[in-house]
Design an enzyme around this catalytic site. Structure first.
Site, PDB file in Angstrom:
ATOM      1  N   ASP A  54       0.819  -1.205   0.000  1.00 56.71           N
ATOM      2  CA  ASP A  54       0.000   0.000   0.000  1.00 56.71           C
ATOM      3  C   ASP A  54       0.862   1.269   0.000  1.00 56.71           C
ATOM      4  OD1 ASP A  54      -2.660   1.310   0.502  1.00 56.71           O
ATOM      5  OD2 ASP A  54      -1.630   1.958   2.315  1.00 56.71           O
TER       6      ASP A  54
ATOM      7  N   GLU B 109       1.060  -0.696  -5.206  1.00 60.72           N
ATOM      8  CA  GLU B 109      -0.035   0.269  -5.275  1.00 60.72           C
ATOM      9  C   GLU B 109       0.599   1.651  -5.428  1.00 60.72           C
ATOM     10  OE1 GLU B 109      -3.276   3.030  -3.749  1.00 60.72           O
ATOM     11  OE2 GLU B 109      -1.605   2.474  -2.477  1.00 60.72           O
TER      12      GLU B 109
HETATM   13  C1  GLC Z   1      -3.980   3.516  -0.322  1.00 58.73           C
HETATM   14  C2  GLC Z   1      -5.380   2.966  -0.176  1.00 58.73           C
HETATM   15  C3  GLC Z   1      -6.291   4.054   0.290  1.00 58.73           C
HETATM   16  C4  GLC Z   1      -5.785   4.597   1.605  1.00 58.73           C
HETATM   17  C5  GLC Z   1      -4.318   5.017   1.502  1.00 58.73           C
HETATM   18  C6  GLC Z   1      -3.728   5.266   2.838  1.00 58.73           C
HETATM   19  O1  GLC Z   1      -3.897   4.484  -1.296  1.00 58.73           O
HETATM   20  O2  GLC Z   1      -5.809   2.415  -1.386  1.00 58.73           O
HETATM   21  O3  GLC Z   1      -7.611   3.611   0.417  1.00 58.73           O
HETATM   22  O4  GLC Z   1      -6.559   5.710   1.978  1.00 58.73           O
HETATM   23  O5  GLC Z   1      -3.537   4.000   0.908  1.00 58.73           O
HETATM   24  O6  GLC Z   1      -3.477   4.064   3.525  1.00 58.73           O
END
Ligand code: GLC
Length: 642
Positions: free
Chosen positions: A277, A319
């Site tokens: 993430d 991500e």
């Molecule tokens: C990523 C997740 C998102 C979250 C962010 C902070 O971008 O997809 O939903 O708010 O991380 O953890």
């Protein structure tokens, strides 16, 4: 050749096929890379003892890996890049919104299998603060199941069952930050210096103010700025996302070592893919935007090289919702080529498809895709149209300008089109995190609502209903065929529209992303045999397309798709081929009117060699008129070359 391929090669030549010998082999093969990465981030003069600690830690962590998973690791490595197979079809879901909890999900495995899904991404299920917690992305633990989802035993039961069914599981590793209630944060608040150094904490605002000069804001409406004052410890802490999410300080090697342990624990639960993430944010440097820094890449590669020694069957999804040329780097480039993440979100394709829907044109789509650097051959994309987050308009300004559009005005048009500021637009989306300082905004809403189904149903307009159904099928048809893993967002397979119930919940109403985090509509699913319902048309067509994908290796991600210009700006065309002479030509019409394309180039590709080809989506032969091929409004064709 990346490290995983090297391990495959070496293990195939090795006489000793025991898991332990394979572990030693991976350790020996990755060691110099690990050493190099570690000392590049943490200079040897100061941090030699931390490196020694890592050397002791790796075999210890390997010992904690369950025997069953050690054997699976060996099979995975020897079987090659399983994640590039045409069999991979994913679905992302909130467990509590899908069917209550982990056991409820287990009961619905037949539904998922029937649709063709073999890969699940469950949104965070570990403990988190009560009240606001960013949908679980503020973590109190990296592996302890929150009781609302069930018990640890329920999770192990689920992962076991998934393994038996040949299904894969992805869970998040929220690697950039913990919640303000995480044990380390609690100790920091109590004044323990060791744990204050696990985060970026400062006694006054001098350094934060310097950083703020160049740091953008992620949640400007609800959490402006990047620092939060914590009265208990009388210090400022870096909080790039929400004020209750504390950024981990990876300049401290202890943080890396502790997080590696957390990562292995998560993987040992039977998780096949770890969603890394917000990994673009992992390293911070004053005077920069602190995203995509070289050190962040080294850190990701270091995690990769270490986890590959301990648990080589577990792979990473990046991500990184950043500029296209930056995303590709998360597969690993230069000396880390192919040694960061195996999978990355194809956020560029996603955002470009929404642009093409609004403009009905494909010029920016071609221009941008043609400029995305090639990914390493061992990497693959995760293709999607919607997820739990917003749609950011991260197109390259240069390409917008080259088309003759003004980037600022164009983005404003897209926000107007999707966020109900144009009467004629069929879309019903919501604005997310509009920042008046920069005029930036993002879009949220369910796929079906953004594609017009909600408005069409309200107006009881069959023509508009049919158009929106075609658009839902069009976008998913691209995602299923483009090359990579298609990821459905739960509910999209039945055209679920926006869920406005978040507006009544105090801990959610400030975050409009909740409009697209709906409950799975099992009532509608029961009625899917009624063929006339728009939801049935969507479900049955998509299900058939998933089956077609799984039956043909041409959908596996072995060869990059080739884009073709048709001379018609409403059309998008690409071809997938494989090592044999198999081919799949995908033609998409983004316009509300029928469009024609000249077919001489299609003939040259051999699609008419055995007469008129069949469109796999409609299961009908395509016919030509005066050498022209006609596509209906929003139609997608999958033509197969035998
Ligand atoms: C990523 C997740 C998102 C979250 C962010 C902070 O971008 O997809 O939903 O708010 O991380 O953890």
């Amino acid at each position: 050749m990346n490290q995983a391929s090297l391990h495959r090669l070496l293990s195939s030549k090795s006489e000793d096929q025991s898991p332990e010998s394979f572990f030693q082999l991976r350790m020996a093969t990755n060691l110099s890379l690990i050493q190099n990465l570690f000392f590049s981030l943490y200079p040897e003069e100061k941090h030699a003892s931390s490196f020694e600690h890592l050397m002791v830690l790796l075999p210890k962590l390997y010992e904690t890996r369950p025997e069953e998973l050690k054997l699976q690791d060996m099979e995975r490595v020897s079987s090659g890049n399983w994640y590039q197979s045409e069999q991979m079809v994913g679905m992302q879901m909130y467990v509590e919104h899908f069917n209550k909890d982990l056991n409820g999900l287990l009961e619905k495995l037949p539904y998922l299998k029937d649709f063709g899904v073999n890969f699940l991404h469950l949104m965070p299920i570990t403990t988190r603060p009560s009240g606001e917690n960013d949908g679980g992305y503020a973590v109190n633990s990296y592996h302890k199941v929150d009781e609302r989802y069930g018990s640890q035993k329920d999770l192990l039961n689920l992962t076991k069952k998934l393994r038996k069914e040949g299904m894969y599981l992805m869970l998040d590793f929220v690697v950039n930050h913990t919640s303000n209630e995480f044990p380390w944060a609690k100790k920091a608040k109590k004044g323990e210096k060791k744990y204050q150094d696990f985060y970026y904490t400062y006694p006054d605002e001098t350094i934060p103010k310097e950083f703020e000069k160049t740091l953008p804001e992620v949640f400007p409406e609800t959490s402006p700025g990047n620092y939060t004052y914590i009265p208990e410890m009388k210090r400022w802490v870096m909080t790039v996302f929400n004020s209750y999410q504390w950024d981990l300080n990876y300049t401290n090697p202890e943080v890396f070592l502790e997080m590696l342990e957390q990562l292995v624990k998560l993987s040992n639960l039977g998780v096949d893919v770890i969603r890394f993430d917000a990994l673009a944010f992992l390293w911070k440097k004053m005077g920069t935007i602190s995203q995509n820094l070289a050190e962040a890449h080294m850190l990701v590669s270091l995690f990769r090289m270490c986890l590959q020694v301990v648990a080589p069957g577990t792979i990473f999804l990046a991500e990184a919702i950043v500029a296209p040329k930056e995303i590709v780097k998360y597969f690993g480039e230069g000396i880390h080529y192919g040694n960061e993440c195996e999978i990355a979100y194809n956020a560029s394709l996603m955002a470009l498809l929404w642009n093409s829907i609004a403009t009905k044109k494909t010029i920016l789509l071609y221009k941008s895709l043609e400029n995305v650097p090639d990914k390493p051959k061992d990497g693959t994309w995760l293709n999607y149209i919607r997820c739990h987050d917003d749609i950011g308009l991260g197109y390259e300004n240069q390409f917008i300008e080259e088309i003759g559009w003004n980037p600022g005005q164009h983005r404003k048009f897209l926000l107007d089109y999707y966020c109900q500021r144009l009467d004629w637009s069929p879309a019903k989306g919501l604005l997310f995190m509009y920042n008046p300082k920069t005029d930036d905004g993002r879009i949220t809403g369910s796929a079906a609502s953004l594609l017009g189904l909600e408005k069409a149903i309200e107006e009881n307009n069959d023509t508009l209903i049919n158009a929106s159904v075609s658009k839902v099928i069009l976008l998913h048809g691209i995602v299923l065929a483009f090359g990579g893993i298609p990821m459905f967002y739960a509910g999209d397979e039945i055209g679920t529209i926006n869920d406005y119930s978040f507006l009544e919940k105090d801990d959610k109403k400030g975050d409009s992303r909740w409009v697209n985090r709906p409950y799975q509509d099992w009532g509608t699913i029961e009625k899917l045999s009624k063929k006339k319902l728009p939801q049935s048309k969507i479900f049955h067509t998509l299900k058939r397309m998933v089956q077609i994908r799984k039956e043909s290796p041409v959908f596996a991600d072995k060869v990059q798709p080739a884009l073709y210009h048709t001379g018609n700006h409403h059309i998008f065309a690409f071809e997938r081929t494989d090592a044999s002479s198999q081919g799949l030509l995908v033609l998409c019409n983004f316009d509300e009117n029928s469009q024609v394309v000249d077919t001489s180039w299609i003939m040259k590709l051999g699609y008419f060699a055995k007469g008129e080809p069949k469109d796999l989506v409609s299961n009908k032969k395509v016919s030509l008129q005066s050498g022209l091929l006609q596509l209906d409004p929003y139609q997608i064709l999958w033509l197969k070359r035998a």
